[in-house]
Design a protein around this motif. Structure first.
Motif, short mmCIF file in Angstrom:
data_model
loop_
_atom_site.label_atom_id
_atom_site.label_comp_id
_atom_site.label_asym_id
_atom_site.label_seq_id
_atom_site.Cartn_x
_atom_site.Cartn_y
_atom_site.Cartn_z
N MET A 1 0.84 -1.20 0.00
CA MET A 1 0.00 0.00 0.00
C MET A 1 0.87 1.25 0.00
N SER A 2 1.88 1.24 -0.86
CA SER A 2 2.83 2.34 -0.92
C SER A 2 3.36 2.51 -2.34
N ARG A 3 4.23 3.49 -2.49
CA ARG A 3 4.92 3.68 -3.77
C ARG A 3 5.85 2.52 -4.08
N GLY A 4 6.00 1.62 -3.13
CA GLY A 4 6.77 0.41 -3.40
C GLY A 4 6.22 -0.38 -4.58
N ARG A 5 4.95 -0.21 -4.88
CA ARG A 5 4.37 -0.89 -6.04
C ARG A 5 5.06 -0.43 -7.34
N ILE A 6 5.45 0.84 -7.36
CA ILE A 6 6.15 1.35 -8.55
C ILE A 6 7.52 0.68 -8.67
N ALA A 7 8.24 0.61 -7.56
CA ALA A 7 9.57 0.00 -7.58
C ALA A 7 9.50 -1.47 -7.95
N ARG A 8 8.48 -2.15 -7.46
CA ARG A 8 8.35 -3.57 -7.79
C ARG A 8 8.05 -3.76 -9.27
N TRP A 9 7.22 -2.91 -9.84
CA TRP A 9 6.96 -2.96 -11.28
C TRP A 9 8.27 -2.78 -12.04
N LEU B 1 11.29 -3.45 -11.04
CA LEU B 1 12.09 -4.67 -10.89
C LEU B 1 11.59 -5.79 -11.80
N GLU B 2 10.29 -5.88 -11.95
CA GLU B 2 9.75 -6.90 -12.85
C GLU B 2 10.09 -6.59 -14.30
N GLU B 3 10.13 -5.32 -14.66
CA GLU B 3 10.55 -4.94 -16.01
C GLU B 3 12.01 -5.29 -16.23
N VAL B 4 12.84 -5.06 -15.22
CA VAL B 4 14.27 -5.37 -15.34
C VAL B 4 14.48 -6.86 -15.55
N GLY B 5 13.70 -7.66 -14.84
CA GLY B 5 13.76 -9.11 -15.05
C GLY B 5 14.87 -9.82 -14.33
N THR B 6 15.52 -9.16 -13.37
CA THR B 6 16.57 -9.77 -12.57
C THR B 6 16.00 -10.22 -11.23
N TYR C 1 -3.15 6.22 -21.95
CA TYR C 1 -1.75 6.00 -21.56
C TYR C 1 -1.67 4.98 -20.43
N ARG C 2 -2.45 5.18 -19.37
CA ARG C 2 -2.46 4.24 -18.26
C ARG C 2 -2.82 2.83 -18.72
N ASP C 3 -3.86 2.70 -19.50
CA ASP C 3 -4.31 1.38 -19.92
C ASP C 3 -3.25 0.65 -20.73
N ARG C 4 -2.55 1.40 -21.59
CA ARG C 4 -1.49 0.79 -22.40
C ARG C 4 -0.37 0.27 -21.50
N LEU C 5 0.02 1.06 -20.52
CA LEU C 5 1.13 0.68 -19.65
C LEU C 5 0.74 -0.44 -18.69
N TYR C 6 -0.47 -0.35 -18.15
CA TYR C 6 -0.90 -1.34 -17.16
C TYR C 6 -1.12 -2.72 -17.77
N ALA C 7 -1.22 -2.79 -19.10
CA ALA C 7 -1.38 -4.08 -19.76
C ALA C 7 -0.06 -4.81 -19.95
N ARG C 8 1.04 -4.17 -19.62
CA ARG C 8 2.34 -4.80 -19.79
C ARG C 8 2.47 -6.02 -18.87
N PRO C 9 3.05 -7.12 -19.35
CA PRO C 9 3.18 -8.31 -18.51
C PRO C 9 3.89 -8.05 -17.19
N ALA C 10 4.91 -7.20 -17.20
CA ALA C 10 5.64 -6.93 -15.96
C ALA C 10 4.76 -6.23 -14.95
N HIS C 11 3.91 -5.34 -15.42
CA HIS C 11 3.00 -4.67 -14.48
C HIS C 11 2.00 -5.66 -13.90
N LEU C 12 1.48 -6.53 -14.74
CA LEU C 12 0.51 -7.52 -14.25
C LEU C 12 1.15 -8.45 -13.22
N ARG C 13 2.41 -8.84 -13.46
CA ARG C 13 3.10 -9.69 -12.48
C ARG C 13 3.31 -8.94 -11.18
#
Length: 205
Positions: free
Chosen positions: A11-19, A21-26, A180-192
């Motif tokens: 329940m924080s901006r940590g959701r942004i950082a986690r997204w 990290l998922e984009e980075v894939g490490t 813009y939001r819908d396009r970005l939120y559909a990314r697999p890394a965001h969903l993960r």
């Protein structure tokens, strides 16, 4: 341990950082800290004296502030393609700092009911909320991404602000923002990332 650890709360901006990290894939580890005092524990304050999340530890390097975490990860893992080449980063830096500065300040002040009066707008870094939102809306009117011809950390950070703001109605749901939001939120890394954060949510009281 992977060498990357995210200290966060779902329940924080940590959701942004986690997204990010998922984009980075490490692979990375995550430590969920509650708002019940864990963020003020001396061990965590040694990492982030502000006592806030997200905080990223990468080996001996500690990075705080969400926009900085996004930029750091993009630079540390260039193969993910989340930052333009250094010579082409004008728009990239502009929009990262636009969201971290004018956009967040304008929205926060408005949501708290702060009214500085029209005679004070010159003293505010964002001027007015209307100008700030209008500037971003105009930038998104004719492009899919803000800083390059592909998705970058700047899109992730700005898009997160828009998604969060529209969800809590601190940002108006304008068509350009929604597309813009819908396009970005559909990314697999965001969903993960969203699924992982949702799984970390505390059970209902």
């Amino acid at each position: 341990m992977t060498g990357l650890t995210l200290y966060t709360n779902p329940m924080s901006r940590g959701r942004i950082a986690r997204w990010m990290l998922e984009e980075v894939g490490t692979p990375y580890d995550r430590v969920v800290l509650g708002y019940d005092g864990a963020m003020k524990d001396p061990a965590f304050l040694a990492l982030n004296p502000m006592g806030k999340v997200p905080t990223l530890r990468h080996g001996e390097t500690v990075v705080t502030e969400t926009a900085a975490i996004c930029a750091y990860l993009a630079d540390s893992f260039p193969d993910a393609g989340l930052a333009p080449p250094p010579a082409d980063r004008g728009a990239y830096y502009r929009w990262l700092f636009f969201a971290a500065g004018p956009l967040e300040a304008a929205i926060t002040n408005a949501s708290l009911g702060a009214d500085f009066g029209t005679d004070k707008t010159a003293s505010l870094g964002y001027g007015t909320l209307a100008t700030t939102l209008g500037t971003l809306e105009a930038a998104l009117a004719d492009r899919d991404y803000l800083a390059a011809d592909h998705f970058t950390a700047a899109d992730l950070y700005v898009g997160s602000h828009l998604g969060w703001g529209m969800m809590f109605r601190t940002i108006p749901a304008r068509p350009a923002f929604e597309r813009y939001r819908d396009r970005l939120y559909a990314r697999p890394a965001h969903l993960r990332a969203a699924a992982l954060d949702d799984a970390d949510m505390p059970p209902p009281a």
